[in-house]
Design a protein around this motif. Structure first.
Motif: not given
Length: 326
Positions: A75-76, A94-99, A133-136, A144-146
Motif C-alpha cells: 500500500h502507498v 499496477f499498470i501495464n499493457e500486458d495483463p 517485481g519492479v515498477a516506477w 507502472h509495472q515492468l
C-alpha cells in the motif's frame, strides 16, 4: 577514524533522535517505537517490512500491510514527518499493457529508491512463486509495472540509487518456494531495468547471527568509503529463526566486492515489540533516510512481522565500527 562523507542530498527534516546519553550503541532505537501499529486501517492485520523516501518536501512510502485474510499486499502511504503515517487502505494497482505482467498473486517486502527522474519500487512478487517485481512512479498515485526481474525463486530485491559503470544494479537473494532455510546475497546488472544478467556473488552466510541466511535491506548508501549496505542475517535457534541486522561496506565501482562486514549485529530482537508478534524474534530493515551533510541515517525496520520500528545511526559510526573489526 573520521571524515566519512555521505554522497547525496540534504534532508534536514528527516526523523531524528539523538543517541541516549547512557548509550554506547552504534545504532539506537526510537524511544516511541513502534511508529506504525499492526492495524493502521480497518482490515489490516500487520504493517511491517516497508519502505520510505523523501517526497515533495515530506515523505512517501510503500508499506507491506497483510490483511486480516492474511493476504500479503503493498500500500502507498504519506507522512509530514516520517514518523506519523497515513496509509491508503486499498492496495496498489499496477499498470501495464500486458495483463500477464500485472497478474496478481501477492506482494511483500517493498523497497523504494529515486533513480534519475523517477521512483522505482521493487518487491517480492508472486508469479508462480516469489520473484522480484519492479515498477516506477513519479507521483505515488500511478504505478507502472515492468517485467519481473528474475525467474523464481528470489527475494530481497534492492536497487542501487544510481547506475554504476553505465548499468543499473540490484542485490537479491535467490531462494526456494518455502521459508528458505538458506540464502546468500547476489548482484545482477541491467542496461534498461528489464533485462538482468552479469550476476555476481556478493557474500554468503558465516556464523552466529548470520549463519542460516542473509539478505540486503535498505537501498545502499553511497559514501566516500564505499557503498554502505545494511543487511539482515538469520540464525536457526532451538525456537526457530531469529532475524538481526548488521552492515557491510562494498566497493564503489565493483559493489560485489566486500570491503568490510559486520561480525556482531547492530540490532537484534531485544524489545517486546520485536520479540512478540505474528513471527517472533524479527528485526528486518527495509528503508533508510539519510541527510548527506550530517551523515545521519534513520532506518525503518519490521518488528516481529507485525509492526514498524525506527532506529538511528550515522555513516561515520557504522563505518568506524566496521573498520574496527567490531
Amino acid at each position: 577514524m573520521s571524515g566519512v562523507k555521505v554522497i547525496g542530498e540534504a534532508l534536514a527534516n528527516m526523523p531524528w533522535q539523538e543517541r541516549p546519553e547512557d548509550s554506547n550503541e552504534v545504532v539506537w532505537r526510537y524511544s516511541e517505537n513502534p511508529i506504525i501499529p499492526r492495524n493502521p486501517f480497518p482490515g489490516a492485520n500487520s504493517t511491517f517490512n516497508s519502505a520510505a523516501v523523501a517526497f515533495n518536501g515530506k515523505f512517501a512510502g510503500v508499506f507491506r500491510c497483510d490483511s486480516t485474510a492474511r493476504e500479503m499486499q503493498i500500500h502507498v502511504g504519506f507522512s509530514d514527518d516520517g514518523i506519523n503515517w497515513q496509509i491508503n487502505p486499498e492496495r496498489i494497482e499496477f499498470i501495464n499493457e500486458d495483463p500477464e505482467v500485472t497478474r496478481w498473486e501477492y506482494a511483500y517486502d517493498p523497497r523504494v529508491v529515486w533513480i534519475e527522474d523517477r521512483y522505482y519500487i521493487t518487491w517480492c512478487n508472486g508469479y508462480h512463486g516469489p520473484t522480484i517485481g519492479v515498477a516506477w512512479t513519479k507521483d505515488f498515485q500511478t504505478f507502472h509495472q515492468l517485467e519481473n526481474a528474475f525467474l523464481i525463486f528470489n527475494r530481497n530485491g534492492v536497487l542501487f540509487p544510481r547506475r554504476i559503470n553505465g548499468k543499473y544494479m540490484m542485490l537479491s537473494r535467490p531462494s526456494d518456494n518455502g521459508h528458505t532455510p538458506f540464502g546468500d546475497i547476489f548482484l545482477s546488472q541491467s542496461p534498461d531495468m528489464e533485462h538482468w544478467g552479469c550476476h555476481r556473488h556478493v557474500m554468503g552466510t558465516t556464523d552466529g547471527w548470520q549463519s542460516t541466511k542473509i539478505g540486503a535491506g535498505p537501498i545502499p548508501i553511497e559514501t566516500s568509503e564505499g557503498w554502505l549496505m545494511i543487511y539482515h542475517g538469520v540464525l536457526t535457534s532451538c525456537n526457530g529463526f531469529v532475524y538481526s541486522f548488521g552492515a557491510a561496506l562494498l566497493d564503489l565501482d565493483a559493489p560485489w566486492k566486500v570491503l568490510y562486514r559486520s561480525k556482531n549485529f547492530l540490532i537484534a530482537p531485544w524489545q517486546q515489540y520485536e520479540c512478540v508478534g505474528d513471527v517472533p524474534n524479527v528485526t528486518f530493515p527495509c528503508a533508510a533516510l539519510t541527510d548527506a551533510p550530517t551523515g545521519r541515517i534513520a532506518i525503518y525496520y519490521g518488528c516481529a512481522d507485525t509492526v514498524t520500528g525506527l532506529c538511528f545511526t550515522t555513516a561515520q559510526a557504522v563505518i568506524d565500527h566496521l573498520k574496527a573489526g567490531n
